[in-house]
Design a protein around this motif. Structure first.
Motif, PDB file in Angstrom:
ATOM      1  N   ASP A 129       0.824  -1.200   0.000  1.00 49.88           N
ATOM      2  CA  ASP A 129       0.000   0.000   0.000  1.00 49.88           C
ATOM      3  C   ASP A 129       0.862   1.256   0.000  1.00 49.88           C
ATOM      4  N   LEU A 130       0.670   2.116  -1.007  1.00 45.60           N
ATOM      5  CA  LEU A 130       1.387   3.388  -1.052  1.00 45.60           C
ATOM      6  C   LEU A 130       0.623   4.505  -0.344  1.00 45.60           C
ATOM      7  N   GLY A 131      -0.655   4.290  -0.103  1.00 46.09           N
ATOM      8  CA  GLY A 131      -1.505   5.313   0.513  1.00 46.09           C
ATOM      9  C   GLY A 131      -2.762   5.500  -0.298  1.00 46.09           C
ATOM     10  N   ARG A 132      -2.620   6.010  -1.513  1.00 49.34           N
ATOM     11  CA  ARG A 132      -3.756   6.191  -2.415  1.00 49.34           C
ATOM     12  C   ARG A 132      -3.699   5.222  -3.595  1.00 49.34           C
ATOM     13  N   VAL A 133      -2.633   4.458  -3.658  1.00 49.15           N
ATOM     14  CA  VAL A 133      -2.400   3.524  -4.760  1.00 49.15           C
ATOM     15  C   VAL A 133      -1.915   2.191  -4.183  1.00 49.15           C
ATOM     16  N   MET A 134      -2.393   1.102  -4.768  1.00 47.19           N
ATOM     17  CA  MET A 134      -1.904  -0.225  -4.417  1.00 47.19           C
ATOM     18  C   MET A 134      -0.968  -0.719  -5.517  1.00 47.19           C
ATOM     19  N   VAL A 135       0.136  -1.334  -5.096  1.00 48.65           N
ATOM     20  CA  VAL A 135       1.116  -1.915  -6.017  1.00 48.65           C
ATOM     21  C   VAL A 135       1.002  -3.433  -5.939  1.00 48.65           C
ATOM     22  N   THR A 136       0.930  -4.079  -7.081  1.00 47.54           N
ATOM     23  CA  THR A 136       0.820  -5.531  -7.128  1.00 47.54           C
ATOM     24  C   THR A 136       1.995  -6.121  -7.890  1.00 47.54           C
ATOM     25  N   LEU A 137       2.575  -7.172  -7.332  1.00 51.28           N
ATOM     26  CA  LEU A 137       3.647  -7.935  -7.971  1.00 51.28           C
ATOM     27  C   LEU A 137       3.103  -9.344  -8.226  1.00 51.28           C
ATOM     28  N   ALA A 138       2.847  -9.659  -9.486  1.00 54.75           N
ATOM     29  CA  ALA A 138       2.178 -10.907  -9.831  1.00 54.75           C
ATOM     30  C   ALA A 138       2.980 -12.137  -9.427  1.00 54.75           C
ATOM     31  N   GLN A 139       4.318 -12.021  -9.408  1.00 60.04           N
ATOM     32  CA  GLN A 139       5.171 -13.146  -8.984  1.00 60.04           C
ATOM     33  C   GLN A 139       5.920 -12.830  -7.695  1.00 60.04           C
ATOM     34  N   GLY A 140       5.403 -11.921  -6.898  1.00 62.97           N
ATOM     35  CA  GLY A 140       6.071 -11.578  -5.655  1.00 62.97           C
ATOM     36  C   GLY A 140       7.481 -11.075  -5.892  1.00 62.97           C
ATOM     37  N   ALA A 141       8.407 -11.534  -5.063  1.00 63.96           N
ATOM     38  CA  ALA A 141       9.799 -11.096  -5.185  1.00 63.96           C
ATOM     39  C   ALA A 141      10.395 -11.454  -6.541  1.00 63.96           C
ATOM     40  N   ALA A 142       9.874 -12.513  -7.172  1.00 62.53           N
ATOM     41  CA  ALA A 142      10.386 -12.925  -8.477  1.00 62.53           C
ATOM     42  C   ALA A 142       9.970 -11.979  -9.595  1.00 62.53           C
ATOM     43  N   SER A 143       9.096 -11.007  -9.302  1.00 63.69           N
ATOM     44  CA  SER A 143       8.736 -10.003 -10.307  1.00 63.69           C
ATOM     45  C   SER A 143       9.876  -9.024 -10.552  1.00 63.69           C
TER      46      SER A 143
END
Length: 248
Positions: free
Chosen positions: A41-55
């Motif tokens: 969570d950035l605050g007003r934006v969510m960041v998603t990594l489809a492969q987690g750390a492997a992204s």
């Protein structure tokens, strides 16, 4: 008149409180360094990594020769830091990528490439906010001496100040897949008398990088309806308060 003003103030206050509530809302982050899908969570934006750390991946390799060395930071989360300023928020990280070729007096042509890259990375605004744009920004430096050169691979141009460089460019927030490369090369050739006929030395590196999202508030439908209702009341009050026309 006083009732209409009170109604207008109440509508403004309600809209502002709604915006503050969305800004304060925070979903728990699920990024733990594994390869499972995760978000933070950035605050007003969510960041998603489809492969987690492997992204995220970083690395370096010799394309020719062996005279040189390199270092890089393969772990995104060890250097990740959230950033926020006004209408922007994002995250920064330190690729830790430093490359060097030449300088040791080994005959031949030596070429080294290093990179960092993202796959399965996306940014999404939370309810009540709109994502107006996303940029990747990088800072680094390079130094080339003699029979040597360097190049970079980025989806935007760099600006230079001496040996230092910086650059930024628009990235698709729905699929922020990006690869940043640096390549350096140098040649060394020793003459019959033991002196260098050709000599080169080069270094280059990414010192820091960050994603910056620009956001703006979007009133929810309920707030818009209240605002329109208030405007209609003010209009009706204005019509009633307007003096009638005198007969001829």
């Amino acid at each position: 008149m006083q009732h209409a003003l009170r109604t207008g103030r109440w509508i403004c206050i309600t809209t502002l409180l709604g915006a503050v509530a969305h800004a304060a809302w925070a979903a728990p982050g699920t990024c733990d360094g594994s390869s499972d899908p995760c978000s933070f969570d950035l605050g007003r934006v969510m960041v998603t990594l489809a492969q987690g750390a492997a992204s995220y991946a970083a690395g370096a390799e010799f394309l020719n020769g062996e005279d040189g060395d390199y270092v890089f930071q393969p772990n995104l989360f060890s250097t990740l830091a959230l950033t926020s300023a006004g209408a922007t928020e994002g995250f920064s990280f330190v690729p830790g990528l430093q490359l060097r070729v030449g300088g040791s007096g080994r005959n031949g042509y030596h070429e080294l490439r290093g990179w960092f890259e993202f796959s399965g990375l996306s940014f999404q605004a939370k309810p009540g906010w709109r994502l107006d744009g996303l940029q990747l920004q990088v800072i680094g430096s390079r130094n080339v001496v003699g029979d040597a050169s360097w190049s970079y691979g980025l989806p935007f141009a760099l600006q230079f100040n001496g040996d230092s460089f910086a650059g930024s460019g628009a990235i698709n927030p729905d699929d922020a897949a990006v690869r940043a490369e640096l390549t350096i090369n140098a040649a060394y050739l020793e003459g019959e008398d033991g002196t260098a006929v050709s000599y080169g030395y080069a270094t280059a590196g990414f010192e820091s990088a960050r994603f910056v999202a620009t956001v703006s508030a979007v009133p929810e439908p309920g707030a818009v309806a209240l605002w329109l209702g208030g405007a209609a009341l003010l209009g009706a009050w204005g019509r009633r308060a307007r003096p009638g026309r005198a007969g001829g």
